[in-house]
Design a protein around this motif. Sequence first.
Motif, PDB file in Angstrom:
ATOM      1  N   LEU A 112       0.816  -1.213   0.000  1.00  0.00           N
ATOM      2  CA  LEU A 112       0.000   0.000   0.000  1.00  0.00           C
ATOM      3  C   LEU A 112       0.851   1.266   0.000  1.00  0.00           C
ATOM      4  O   LEU A 112       0.303   2.366   0.042  1.00  0.00           O
ATOM      5  N   GLN A 140     -14.370   6.062   2.524  1.00  0.00           N
ATOM      6  CA  GLN A 140     -13.713   5.347   1.431  1.00  0.00           C
ATOM      7  C   GLN A 140     -14.207   5.840   0.075  1.00  0.00           C
ATOM      8  O   GLN A 140     -13.448   5.896  -0.895  1.00  0.00           O
ATOM      9  N   GLU A 149      -6.078   4.561   1.564  1.00  0.00           N
ATOM     10  CA  GLU A 149      -6.523   3.175   1.756  1.00  0.00           C
ATOM     11  C   GLU A 149      -6.986   3.009   3.200  1.00  0.00           C
ATOM     12  O   GLU A 149      -6.271   3.370   4.141  1.00  0.00           O
TER      13      GLU A 149
END
Length: 239
Positions: A112, A140, A149
């Motif tokens: 990530l 989100q 994320e």
Amino acid sequence: MPYERDRVGAARDGAATFYPSPERTEKSSDRPRMYMRLSTSFMMTCIQRPNFALLLCALAGASAPFPAHAQSDAPPTLQTGDSQFVELLPRSLAPQIMLDRLDGKSIPLNALRGKAVLLSFWATWCPPCRRELPILERLQKTFDAATLEIVAISIDKAGKPTIERFLDGLNVKHLRIYLDPTGRIAEHANQETGAPFPLYGMPITYVIDRKGSVVGYITGEVNWLSAEGIAFLKYFTDG
């Protein structure tokens, strides 16, 4: 341990559940960045030339930036009624661990890198988590997936069916859910199992910057969709 273990907040009815941190000798470098900063040379002037510097020292103390979060190199202030964001210094790279998703897939945390990451630990038995999870799902959708994320990790030991029923009851259907039933990733702050992320309360959210460093944490539920929450996150996604 790789992270500062600093307790934040206190238990309250209907609020987050907090766990005591291990006994330790507190040092100034261990504390949250909520203190005044003055340069070493200026402080020496105050000590060596008291008659000359007395007024200047007083003025500097009155005008020094407080809290330190106001400085350009620190994240914006993020506070709730129960807690505040605690910046961890010096910053350390996030551990190289695997994240196990509810759908059975696994990804390495360092995959990530390049995004800001909210590493949020929650449980089905935690009332504030019940309120925060729907906010995380809406959050989100608010941010570009390429910049932020959200990693929502359940620490429940009850198994997938229990977690799935709980999420259905909240109508949380699109948030990516991860599992840590054995405490491999997170541990209560009064335990020493070797897990890299201490749980000072529930929920608790760690922030990882785009370079993969752990910036800090905040305990308790957070309204991430508030103006303060959005500004805080944009510091990491736009920086």
